[in-house]
Design a protein around this motif. Structure first.
Motif, PDB file in Angstrom:
ATOM      1  N   LYS A 262       0.098  -4.915  -0.328  1.00 45.07           N
ATOM      2  CA  LYS A 262       0.369  -5.576  -0.020  1.00 45.07           C
ATOM      3  C   LYS A 262       1.639  -6.217  -0.239  1.00 45.07           C
ATOM      4  O   LYS A 262       1.891  -6.747   0.922  1.00 45.07           O
ATOM      5  CB  LYS A 262      -0.041  -6.282  -1.225  1.00 45.07           C
ATOM      6  CG  LYS A 262      -1.531  -6.439  -1.580  1.00 45.07           C
ATOM      7  CD  LYS A 262      -2.904  -6.814  -3.053  1.00 45.07           C
ATOM      8  CE  LYS A 262      -1.443  -6.927  -4.031  1.00 45.07           C
ATOM      9  NZ  LYS A 262      -1.918  -5.366  -4.380  1.00 45.07           N
TER      10      LYS A 262
ATOM     11  N   GLY B 277      -6.013  -6.787  -2.872  1.00 46.23           N
ATOM     12  CA  GLY B 277      -6.024  -4.641  -3.352  1.00 46.23           C
ATOM     13  C   GLY B 277      -5.424  -4.294  -4.741  1.00 46.23           C
ATOM     14  O   GLY B 277      -4.352  -4.739  -5.360  1.00 46.23           O
TER      15      GLY B 277
ATOM     16  N   THR C 292      -6.435  -1.346   1.132  1.00 43.02           N
ATOM     17  CA  THR C 292      -7.033  -0.580  -0.168  1.00 43.02           C
ATOM     18  C   THR C 292      -6.115   1.329  -0.124  1.00 43.02           C
ATOM     19  O   THR C 292      -6.691   1.341   1.407  1.00 43.02           O
ATOM     20  CB  THR C 292      -7.832   0.203  -0.611  1.00 43.02           C
ATOM     21  OG1 THR C 292      -8.729  -1.308  -1.560  1.00 43.02           O
ATOM     22  CG2 THR C 292      -8.331   1.378  -1.994  1.00 43.02           C
ATOM     23  N   ALA C 293      -5.881   1.212  -0.341  1.00 41.63           N
ATOM     24  CA  ALA C 293      -4.790   2.053  -0.133  1.00 41.63           C
ATOM     25  C   ALA C 293      -3.867   2.157   1.507  1.00 41.63           C
ATOM     26  O   ALA C 293      -3.698   3.337   2.323  1.00 41.63           O
ATOM     27  CB  ALA C 293      -5.056   3.886   0.304  1.00 41.63           C
TER      28      ALA C 293
ATOM     29  N   ALA D 119      -1.566  -0.487  -3.129  1.00 45.89           N
ATOM     30  CA  ALA D 119      -1.806  -0.801  -2.148  1.00 45.89           C
ATOM     31  C   ALA D 119      -1.541  -1.250  -0.436  1.00 45.89           C
ATOM     32  O   ALA D 119      -1.967  -1.238   0.816  1.00 45.89           O
ATOM     33  CB  ALA D 119      -3.846  -1.627  -1.995  1.00 45.89           C
TER      34      ALA D 119
END
Lengths: 364, 281
Positions: free
Chosen positions: A39, A33, A211-212, A37
Motif C-alpha cells: 500500500k 490490505g 494482497t501481496a 501488501a
C-alpha cells in the motif's frame, strides 16, 4: 480536479507490486490490505518518491511516470499531496507557516500564502493554533493542521496514508468527520490507505484490496464490505469467509466438505466462490445439537477474544471435523461464555443456518 | 506520535525523575565515574592553584599574549567557517546519498580524529609544501606558498577539526530522517528549497554543536600547526604554541595562558553547546 490512472510493477524483496488502478476526478479510493501488501509503495509511486521497474502513472491527462520513455516528474512538480500517519509538521515553523509552506514553495507572495493558510486553518477548526509551534499542539490538533497544509497547494490528487492510525481514540471521530468534509464532500480526488472498515465506509467511494502486491478485489465500498470475496476484506469487515467452488445448495471447499448457503444470482456451479457469514450468526454448543441448522461442525476452541459487548470465540480445525472451520469466529454474550465454561483447547460444535450463509462468486 | 502535549510529557518526566529509584545504575558505577570526572577536572584545579594570581593581569595583557589570542580566535573562527561550508555538504552526502563505498569514505573522514596531529601536519606539509603534490602547482602557477603562513594554521586547524563537525552533523541528519523532506517535496518544494527551508533548520542544533566542537578543537590545535606552520609571532604562533614556548622561559606566563585557554574553551562549550542542543524545541 484531476483523476489518475496507473499501471506499474515494482519489485521489492518481500513482494512485487503489480497493479493497474484508476480513479475518476473527485473520487475517493480506499486501499485496504494486510501489512506488507504494497500500500505505501503504491502511494510512493503516485507521489513520485519511488521509481517503478516498469509501467506508467498519469495524473489527469498528464503523464508523470513512464518507464518506457524514462519520464519521472519529481514529487514537487506533481501536485500530489500527502498526509501520513504522523502529521510531520515542520517542528521549526508555526502552524501558520507550515500551512503557508506549500503556496510559498509554489511562488505565492507571503501575504497571499498566509491568507490562504489562515482560511484553511479556520476550515479545519485550527484557527486559534496559527501562531503555535507543533510541539505545543496535541496529536489530533497536529493532524488537523497537517491536513490543512496538505490541501494548501491545492493538489490534484491527495494521498492519505493511514491518517487516523496514530491518533487518540477520542481524537479519531472528529478527524474522520473532518476528512469527510474536506475530502469526500469537497470532491477531492484521494487515495486513502487504511486498515479500518469504518474509515473506508465513511470516506471512500470505492475500495481496492491489495494482497501481496496485487489487487485481489475492488468495487464500491459498501459491496466489498458487505459481500467480501477476499479473506482480508472479510476480516476487516468482521465476517467469516470460506472459499471453494459453488455447487447446488452451497459451496464445496477444495478438500471436499460442503458449506450450505444461499447463492447470489451470478453464482455459477463449479466456479470459484466464497461463503460469507457474520460471527453473530454462529451458534456454539458443547454437545452436537439437533435441529434445523444445516451447517453443524466440530471445532477446537483456539482463542477467546473479548470484544466491546460480546466475546469472540476463535475456532481451529478438530481431528474429526472439516478443515474449513480454521479461523472461524463466533460472537456470543459473556453470559453464554460463562455458561459454556470452556478453555482454549476444548472441543465445541459450531452451527450456522444455511440462510445466514451468503455465497458470492469470487474472481479468479 | 503520542497525543500528549510535549510540555506535559516534559513535566511528567521531571516528576518521574524525582521519584526514580535509579534502575540500571548499580552503586559501584559511582566509583569509576567519579575517578573519570576527577581525572578530567582536577588538573584544571591544579593549574589554577599553581597560578601566580598577582601577576595574572600583566601576564595576560602582554603584547605577545594578546597577539596570540587574537590569532587563535581569528584562525579558529575561519577554520570553523570552512568546516561548516565544506564539511556540511560532506555530511549531507554521507548521510543521504547512496554512493557505493560510502562506508570507506566515512571511515576516511574520521582519520584526523585518530591520527596524531603532528603526523597530519607532516602530511599537509608534504602535500601543500613547495615540493608537494599540490604545493608545487600552487607555487609554479600562482606563486602561492602556504606552509609557515597564517593560511597554513587555518588549514591545519580545519584538517583536525573537520571530523567533529561532519560526525556531529551526519548524526543529526540521520536522526532527522527524510520523512520531512518527502513531505516538503509533495508540498511543491524543489530540492534546493527543501534543503534550505527544511533540512538545514531541522539539523541546526547538530550543526551548532558540531561547529562548537570544531571551534574548540581548532583553538586547541598544536601538533599539526607546529609541523606545518611553525611558530612565528603574529603569523602562526597561536595560544597553544605560545604556551609551549613560554613553558621554557616563564612558567608563570605559561600557566596564565593555559588558564586563559581553559576559560575560553569552557565559555565556548558551556555557553554555546546547550543552546545549540536545545535548539528548536
Amino acid at each position: 480536479m484531476t483523476g489518475f490512472e496507473l499501471a506499474v510493477k515494482l519489485h521489492r524483496p518481500e513482494f512485487t507490486l503489480d497493479v493497474a488502478i484508476a480513479a475518476e476526478p473527485g473520487e475517493v479510493l480506499a486501499v485496504l490490505g494486510p501489512n506488507g501488501a504494497g500500500k505505501s509503495t503504491l502511494l510512493g509511486v503516485l507521489a513520485g518518491l519511488l521509481r517503478p521497474d516498469s509501467g506508467y502513472v498519469r495524473l489527469g491527462e498528464r503523464p508523470v511516470t513512464d518507464t518506457t520513455s524514462g519520464l519521472l516528474v519529481p514529487p514537487h512538480r506533481r501536485g500530489v499531496g500527502l498526509l501520513a500517519q504522523q502529521g510531520l509538521l515542520f517542528p521549526h515553523l508555526t502552524a501558520l507557516a507550515n500551512v503557508a509552506f506549500g503556496p510559498r514553495a509554489q511562488g505565492m507572495r507571503k501575504a497571499a500564502a498566509e491568507e490562504r493558510a489562515r482560511r484553511l486553518l479556520a476550515e479545519v477548526d485550527a484557527a486559534e493554533f496559527a501562531g503555535r509551534k507543533p510541539a505545543k499542539l496535541s496529536g489530533g490538533q497536529q493532524q488537523r493542521v497537517a491536513l490543512a497544509r496538505a490541501l494548501a497547494p491545492e493538489p490534484g490528487v491527495m494521498l492519505l496514508d493511514e491518517p487516523l492510525a496514530a491518533l487518540d481514540v477520542d481524537a479519531t471521530p472528529a478527524m474522520r468527520a473532518l476528512l469527510r468534509r474536506m475530502i469526500r464532500d469537497a470532491k477531492q480526488t484521494t487515495v486513502l490507505v487504511t486498515h479500518s472498515a469504518l474509515d473506508a465506509l465513511v470516506l471512500a467511494d470505492r475500495v481496492v484490496v491489495l494482497t501481496a502486491g496485487r489487487v485481489v478485489e475492488q468495487g464500491p465500498t459498501r459491496d466489498v464490505l458487505a459481500r467480501p470475496r477476499s479473506p482480508f476484506a472479510a476480516r476487516i469487515a468482521g465476517l467469516n469467509l470460506v472459499s471453494g467452488r459453488a455447487c447446488e445448495g452451497g459451496l464445496r471447499t477444495d478438500d471436499g466438505p460442503m458449506v450450505f448457503g444461499r447463492g447470489d444470482a451470478d453464482v455459477v456451479a463449479g466456479d470459484r466462490a466464497v461463503a460469507v457469514f457474520p460471527p453473530s450468526s454462529v451458534a456454539v454448543h458443547i454437545e452436537r445439537p439437533d435441529g434445523s441448522p444445516r451447517n453443524v461442525v466440530p471445532v477446537v476452541l483456539a482463542a477467546i477474544e473479548p470484544r466491546a459487548d460480546v466475546v469472540r470465540l476463535r475456532a481451529s480445525a478438530s481431528a474429526e471435523g472439516p478443515e474449513w472451520v480454521d479461523g472461524l469466529a463466533a460472537d456470543v454474550t459473556p453470559a453464554a461464555v460463562a455458561e459454556l465454561n470452556v478453555e482454549p483447547g476444548a472441543g465445541l460444535w459450531f452451527a450456522v443456518k444455511a440462510t445466514e450463509v451468503a455465497i458470492h462468486a469470487a474472481g479468479g | 506520535m503520542t497525543a500528549t502535549l510535549p510540555a506535559q510529557a516534559d513535566a511528567e518526566r521531571k516528576a518521574h525523575d524525582r521519584h526514580d529509584i535509579g534502575i540500571g545504575l548499580p552503586r559501584w558505577l559511582w566509583l569509576p565515574a567519579v575517578a573519570a570526572f576527577t581525572l578530567v577536572a582536577l588538573p584544571v584545579v591544579g593549574l589554577a592553584l599553581e597560578a601566580d594570581w598577582a601577576r595574572m593581569p600583566e601576564l595576560l595583557l602582554s603584547e605577545s599574549a594578546l597577539t596570540a589570542l587574537r590569532l587563535s580566535l581569528e584562525t579558529a573562527g575561519i577554520s570553523t567557517l570552512l568546516c561548516v561550508l565544506f564539511g556540511g555538504p560532506l555530511a549531507a552526502i554521507l548521510a543521504r546519498s547512496r554512493l557505493p563505498g560510502l562506508r570507506v569514505l566515512r571511515s576516511l573522514v574520521l582519520l584526523p580524529l585518530v591520527l596524531p596531529p603532528v603526523v597530519g601536519g607532516l602530511a599537509l606539509l608534504f602535500t601543500v609544501g613547495r615540493t608537494g603534490l599540490i604545493g608545487q602547482a600552487l607555487h609554479l602557477w600562482f606563486g602561492i606558498t602556504i606552509p609557515f603562513t597564517t593560511a597554513a594554521v587555518i588549514l591545519a586547524q580545519t584538517f583536525v577539526a573537520m571530523p567533529f563537525l561532519v560526525v556531529s552533523l551526519e548524526g543529526a541528519l540521520r536522526t532527522a530522517g527524510q520523512r520531512y523532506e518527502a513531505v516538503a517535496a509533495t508540498l511543491g518544494a524543489s530540492a534546493g528549497l527543501v534543503f534550505r527551508r527544511v533540512t538545514v533548520p531541522l539539523v541546526l542544533p547538530g550543526l551548532v554543536s558540531g561547529a562548537v566542537l570544531a571551534f574548540a578543537r581548532a583553538m586547541g590545535e598544536f601538533g599539526a600547526t607546529i609541523a606545518f606552520a611553525g611558530s612565528l609571532e603574529g603569523t602562526t604562533r597561536t595560544l597553544p604554541l605560545l604556551v609551549y614556548l613560554e613553558r621554557e622561559v616563564d612558567i608563570d606566563s605559561a600557566i596564565a595562558l593555559s588558564l586563559m585557554i581553559v576559560v575560553v574553551s569552557l565559555l565556548v562549550i558551556v555557553v554555546l553547546r546547550p543552546r545549540g542542543a536545545e535548539g528548536l524545541r
